[in-house]
Design a protein around this motif. Structure first.
Motif, PDB file in Angstrom:
ATOM      1  N   SER A 133     -22.457  15.777  12.390  1.00 26.28           N
ATOM      2  CA  SER A 133     -22.110  15.000  11.197  1.00 26.28           C
ATOM      3  C   SER A 133     -20.620  15.082  10.871  1.00 26.28           C
ATOM      4  O   SER A 133     -19.988  14.068  10.548  1.00 26.28           O
ATOM      5  N   ALA A 182     -18.429  13.171  13.669  1.00 24.55           N
ATOM      6  CA  ALA A 182     -18.441  11.707  13.528  1.00 24.55           C
ATOM      7  C   ALA A 182     -17.580  11.270  12.344  1.00 24.55           C
ATOM      8  O   ALA A 182     -16.852  10.271  12.413  1.00 24.55           O
ATOM      9  N   LEU A 183     -17.648  12.018  11.253  1.00 27.13           N
ATOM     10  CA  LEU A 183     -16.850  11.682  10.074  1.00 27.13           C
ATOM     11  C   LEU A 183     -15.360  11.858  10.348  1.00 27.13           C
ATOM     12  O   LEU A 183     -14.537  11.024   9.924  1.00 27.13           O
ATOM     13  N   GLU A 194     -14.072   8.921  12.296  1.00 29.36           N
ATOM     14  CA  GLU A 194     -13.941   7.740  11.435  1.00 29.36           C
ATOM     15  C   GLU A 194     -12.686   7.830  10.567  1.00 29.36           C
ATOM     16  O   GLU A 194     -11.926   6.863  10.442  1.00 29.36           O
ATOM     17  N   GLU A 228     -12.860   2.045  12.680  1.00 26.93           N
ATOM     18  CA  GLU A 228     -13.579   3.174  12.103  1.00 26.93           C
ATOM     19  C   GLU A 228     -15.036   3.238  12.565  1.00 26.93           C
ATOM     20  O   GLU A 228     -15.555   4.307  12.905  1.00 26.93           O
ATOM     21  N   SER A 229     -15.702   2.087  12.562  1.00 24.81           N
ATOM     22  CA  SER A 229     -17.109   2.048  12.969  1.00 24.81           C
ATOM     23  C   SER A 229     -17.266   2.448  14.432  1.00 24.81           C
ATOM     24  O   SER A 229     -18.150   3.237  14.783  1.00 24.81           O
ATOM     25  N   ARG A 260     -16.714   6.221  14.881  1.00 21.43           N
ATOM     26  CA  ARG A 260     -17.876   7.016  14.462  1.00 21.43           C
ATOM     27  C   ARG A 260     -18.996   6.920  15.502  1.00 21.43           C
ATOM     28  O   ARG A 260     -19.627   7.923  15.844  1.00 21.43           O
ATOM     29  N   THR A 261     -19.235   5.707  16.002  1.00 20.67           N
ATOM     30  CA  THR A 261     -20.289   5.519  17.010  1.00 20.67           C
ATOM     31  C   THR A 261     -19.960   6.263  18.297  1.00 20.67           C
ATOM     32  O   THR A 261     -20.823   6.928  18.888  1.00 20.67           O
TER      33      THR A 261
END
Length: 238
Positions: free
Chosen positions: A104, A107-108, A111, A205-206, A209-210
């Motif tokens: 978690s 990934a943040l 981003e 950003e997306s 994160r992916t």
């Protein structure tokens, strides 16, 4: 190579007391037996015992009150993430919970880095991820990979993310050799991580994160397989 450090009586005593505490033999809030009793049990003098207590107080496992005694601290309620390396050393079961946080937070961070990284930081990220592919051996690739994640955390502009990243890496240290699997093929390690860096460079950003989620899931799976193999190997040696 320099000589390996030798364990002292204080080192051994600290380890034994720590294991008792973490195993629940001395529960949180309970007082340890009197110093004289413990010293007799372990065959040490009270000065040695006090040195071991001092280390465990510094580690956050004990608290000593003059004239009252030494009590086991409720480290799960009052402790910090700096306890993680010690807890992992006691029980690798903690790794699963660390991986959940790693996923978690990682990934943040990716981003946030995509939205905040400077051109200089993007250039640094590309240089560092290239170094992963050029690493000689799994351990070198593992260390090179860690530097990319430290740089991603710095690129967020948030120093707390940097400290959290350092904390998670420190938590791996007791079992790091069992987690080298994803890095044994340096080129494959690079190819898993490069999409994260490129998404950050693209300010997407997306996608960042992916890509980070995919990287973290893939490496977690390989790491857990390595830990399982290590556990089976140790079980077979007993």
């Amino acid at each position: 190579m320099g000589a390996l450090p030798r364990e002292t009586v204080v080192d051994v005593l600290e380890q034994r007391l720590r294991e008792r505490i973490l195993a629940g033999r001395h529960p949180a809030g309970s007082y340890l037996p009197p110093e004289r009793e413990l010293a007799d049990e372990f065959g040490v003098n009270r000065t040695t015992l006090k040195h071991a207590f001092g280390r465990l107080v510094h580690a956050g496992l004990l608290e000593t009150r003059h004239g009252v005694g030494t009590r086991v601290r409720d480290f799960l309620r009052l402790g910090g993430a700096d306890l993680l390396p010690m807890l992992v050393r006691h029980s690798p079961d903690w790794i699963g919970e660390i991986f959940e946080v790693r996923h978690s937070i990682g990934a943040l961070i990716a981003e946030r880095a995509a939205s905040r990284a400077t051109e200089a930081q993007v250039a640094e990220l590309r240089r560092l991820v290239a170094a992963v592919a050029e690493a000689k051996g799994g351990e070198d690739a593992q260390l090179a990979d860690a530097e990319v994640h430290r740089a991603l955390a710095r690129a967020t502009g948030n120093r707390v993310y940097v400290l959290l990243t350092n904390t998670l890496f420190n938590a791996y240290l007791p079992v790091r050799s069992a987690l080298v699997g994803p890095f044994e093929d340096a080129r494959a390690a690079h190819d898993r991580l490069a999409p994260v860096v490129e998404a950050v460079a693209a300010r997407d950003e997306s996608a960042a994160r992916t890509a980070a989620g995919a990287y973290l899931s893939a490496t977690e799976r390989i790491m857990l397989e390595g830990l399982a193999d290590t556990g089976r190997g140790q079980g077979g040696q007993r």
